[in-house]
Design a protein around this motif. Structure first.
Motif, mmCIF file in Angstrom:
data_model
loop_
_atom_site.group_PDB
_atom_site.id
_atom_site.type_symbol
_atom_site.label_atom_id
_atom_site.label_comp_id
_atom_site.label_asym_id
_atom_site.label_seq_id
_atom_site.Cartn_x
_atom_site.Cartn_y
_atom_site.Cartn_z
ATOM 1 N N ARG A 10 0.817 -1.205 0.000
ATOM 2 C CA ARG A 10 0.000 0.000 0.000
ATOM 3 C C ARG A 10 0.850 1.254 0.000
ATOM 4 N N LEU A 11 2.136 1.122 0.243
ATOM 5 C CA LEU A 11 3.029 2.282 0.279
ATOM 6 C C LEU A 11 3.515 2.622 -1.107
ATOM 7 N N TYR A 12 3.966 3.855 -1.249
ATOM 8 C CA TYR A 12 4.542 4.300 -2.519
ATOM 9 C C TYR A 12 5.731 3.440 -2.908
ATOM 10 N N ASP A 13 5.808 3.047 -4.159
ATOM 11 C CA ASP A 13 7.026 2.472 -4.717
ATOM 12 C C ASP A 13 7.026 2.766 -6.202
ATOM 13 N N GLU A 14 7.991 2.216 -6.913
ATOM 14 C CA GLU A 14 8.140 2.552 -8.320
ATOM 15 C C GLU A 14 7.001 2.007 -9.176
ATOM 16 N N GLU A 15 6.298 0.996 -8.701
ATOM 17 C CA GLU A 15 5.272 0.365 -9.520
ATOM 18 C C GLU A 15 3.861 0.902 -9.284
ATOM 19 N N CYS A 16 3.691 1.759 -8.276
ATOM 20 C CA CYS A 16 2.339 2.216 -7.989
ATOM 21 C C CYS A 16 2.302 3.725 -7.869
ATOM 22 N N ARG A 17 1.110 4.248 -8.060
ATOM 23 C CA ARG A 17 0.923 5.689 -7.945
ATOM 24 C C ARG A 17 -0.109 5.954 -6.863
ATOM 25 N N MET A 18 0.296 6.793 -5.884
ATOM 26 C CA MET A 18 -0.606 7.098 -4.785
ATOM 27 C C MET A 18 -1.238 8.460 -4.999
ATOM 28 N N ARG A 19 -2.440 8.616 -4.494
ATOM 29 C CA ARG A 19 -3.048 9.933 -4.494
ATOM 30 C C ARG A 19 -2.328 10.792 -3.474
ATOM 31 N N PRO A 20 -1.933 12.019 -3.821
ATOM 32 C CA PRO A 20 -1.329 12.902 -2.833
ATOM 33 C C PRO A 20 -2.342 13.249 -1.758
ATOM 34 N N PHE A 21 -1.851 13.500 -0.563
ATOM 35 C CA PHE A 21 -2.756 13.750 0.548
ATOM 36 C C PHE A 21 -3.112 15.226 0.592
ATOM 37 N N THR A 22 -4.092 15.599 -0.167
ATOM 38 C CA THR A 22 -4.594 16.964 -0.182
ATOM 39 C C THR A 22 -6.105 16.901 -0.168
ATOM 40 N N ALA A 23 -6.723 18.063 -0.139
ATOM 41 C CA ALA A 23 -8.185 18.109 -0.166
ATOM 42 C C ALA A 23 -8.695 18.140 -1.595
ATOM 43 N N PHE A 24 -7.806 17.996 -2.563
ATOM 44 C CA PHE A 24 -8.173 18.148 -3.959
ATOM 45 C C PHE A 24 -7.953 16.844 -4.709
ATOM 46 N N ASP A 25 -8.113 16.884 -6.032
ATOM 47 C CA ASP A 25 -7.947 15.702 -6.858
ATOM 48 C C ASP A 25 -6.495 15.272 -6.920
ATOM 49 N N ALA A 26 -6.283 14.051 -7.368
ATOM 50 C CA ALA A 26 -4.930 13.508 -7.452
ATOM 51 C C ALA A 26 -4.094 14.322 -8.432
ATOM 52 N N ASP A 166 -7.182 20.889 17.450
ATOM 53 C CA ASP A 166 -8.634 20.971 17.583
ATOM 54 C C ASP A 166 -9.148 22.130 16.736
ATOM 55 N N GLN A 167 -10.436 22.432 16.850
ATOM 56 C CA GLN A 167 -11.041 23.451 16.002
ATOM 57 C C GLN A 167 -10.384 24.817 16.184
ATOM 58 N N GLY A 168 -10.139 25.191 17.456
ATOM 59 C CA GLY A 168 -9.566 26.501 17.732
ATOM 60 C C GLY A 168 -8.190 26.676 17.137
ATOM 61 N N THR A 169 -7.329 25.685 17.341
ATOM 62 C CA THR A 169 -5.971 25.809 16.807
ATOM 63 C C THR A 169 -5.948 25.644 15.291
ATOM 64 N N ALA A 170 -6.868 24.867 14.744
ATOM 65 C CA ALA A 170 -6.956 24.763 13.288
ATOM 66 C C ALA A 170 -7.260 26.130 12.683
ATOM 67 N N ASP A 171 -8.107 26.907 13.347
ATOM 68 C CA ASP A 171 -8.424 28.257 12.868
ATOM 69 C C ASP A 171 -7.194 29.149 12.898
ATOM 70 N N ARG A 220 -10.447 18.810 7.516
ATOM 71 C CA ARG A 220 -11.775 18.490 8.010
ATOM 72 C C ARG A 220 -12.263 19.547 9.007
ATOM 73 N N LEU A 221 -11.355 20.055 9.838
ATOM 74 C CA LEU A 221 -11.741 21.047 10.837
ATOM 75 C C LEU A 221 -11.995 22.426 10.234
ATOM 76 N N THR A 222 -11.359 22.725 9.112
ATOM 77 C CA THR A 222 -11.518 24.064 8.527
ATOM 78 C C THR A 222 -12.462 24.076 7.333
ATOM 79 N N ARG A 223 -13.048 22.940 7.018
ATOM 80 C CA ARG A 223 -13.922 22.841 5.848
ATOM 81 C C ARG A 223 -15.261 23.521 6.083
ATOM 82 N N THR A 224 -15.723 23.533 7.318
ATOM 83 C CA THR A 224 -17.043 24.113 7.613
ATOM 84 C C THR A 224 -16.947 25.588 7.936
#
Length: 224
Positions: A10-26, A166-171, A220-224
């Motif tokens: 499941r980890l990144y290697d030369e044979e696979c492509r992972m989705r980057p961890f962002t809130a957007f598309d790969a 938490d929510q406060g520090t995320a802000d 997730r905390l800053t989406r709303t």
């Protein structure tokens, strides 16, 4: 970090492509962000979509600019569930190295970071529980939870401090990142941890070198 066998495929290697961890598309993966500070070197796997904004920020920090009263920060999203905020006063050098030159650091798929963060609430998908349990068995529960729920604050002399996000520090971090120029006035104190009436912790940003924020929890905390 030793990767448990159940996670190797499941980890990144030369044979696979992972989705980057962002809130957007790969996006297309790029390689490694290597960050050198007085306390050592940190390396982060990044996507092409993170490399280009980082280059723009660095190019805007020309030594020929007029001096001003602000302290500049730069930021970058990584594939290993981090939003990295960097105080340029304490950055000795930044290297961007393509994956064809240097293998980028390993990282988990995005759904694994989210499942780890949801593990205590019982909301983690059943098909990922074994993966999460294998990670915890390999690196320990404390380190696993820090990856997904805590902000790592590194001060100018290399001291690390871990604070629950938490929510406060995320802000707080949203306000910093949202700044178009990302300039912080001297002697700014930012709330990095709070527990309502019982506790509040503020960091003097003049003395903070790097902050690593868990991306999924932050979004997730800053989406709303």
């Amino acid at each position: 970090m030793n990767i448990p066998s159940i996670m190797r495929e499941r980890l990144y290697d030369e044979e696979c492509r992972m989705r980057p961890f962002t809130a957007f598309d790969a996006e297309t993966r790029y390689g490694t962000l290597s960050l050198r500070t007085a306390s050592g070197i940190r390396k982060y796997p990044i996507a092409e979509s993170a490399r280009l904004p980082l280059l723009d920020q660095l190019q805007n920090l020309s030594s020929f600019r007029k001096r001003h009263k602000y302290h500049d920060w730069i930021y970058c999203s990584t594939l290993d569930n981090k939003l990295v905020l960097m105080n340029i006063r304490y950055i000795k050098s930044i290297d961007l190295v393509g994956d064809d030159i240097e293998a980028m650091p390993a990282y988990y798929p995005p759904e694994v970071y989210r499942a780890l963060d949801d593990l205590e609430t019982g909301e983690a998908p059943e098909n990922l529980r074994k993966d999460c349990e294998a990670i915890i068995a390999d690196i320990g529960e404390e380190k696993a939870m820090r990856m997904v729920s805590f902000v790592r604050v590194t001060y100018d002399e290399g001291e690390d401090e871990w604070n629950f996000l938490d929510q406060g520090t995320a802000d707080t971090f949203f306000a910093m990142k949202a700044s178009a120029i990302f300039q912080v006035p001297p002697h700014t104190f930012a709330e990095i941890e709070g527990e309502g009436y019982y506790r509040a912790r503020y960091a003097n940003l003049d003395h903070v070198a790097v902050m690593e924020i868990p991306s999924d929890r932050y979004h997730r905390l800053t989406r709303t």
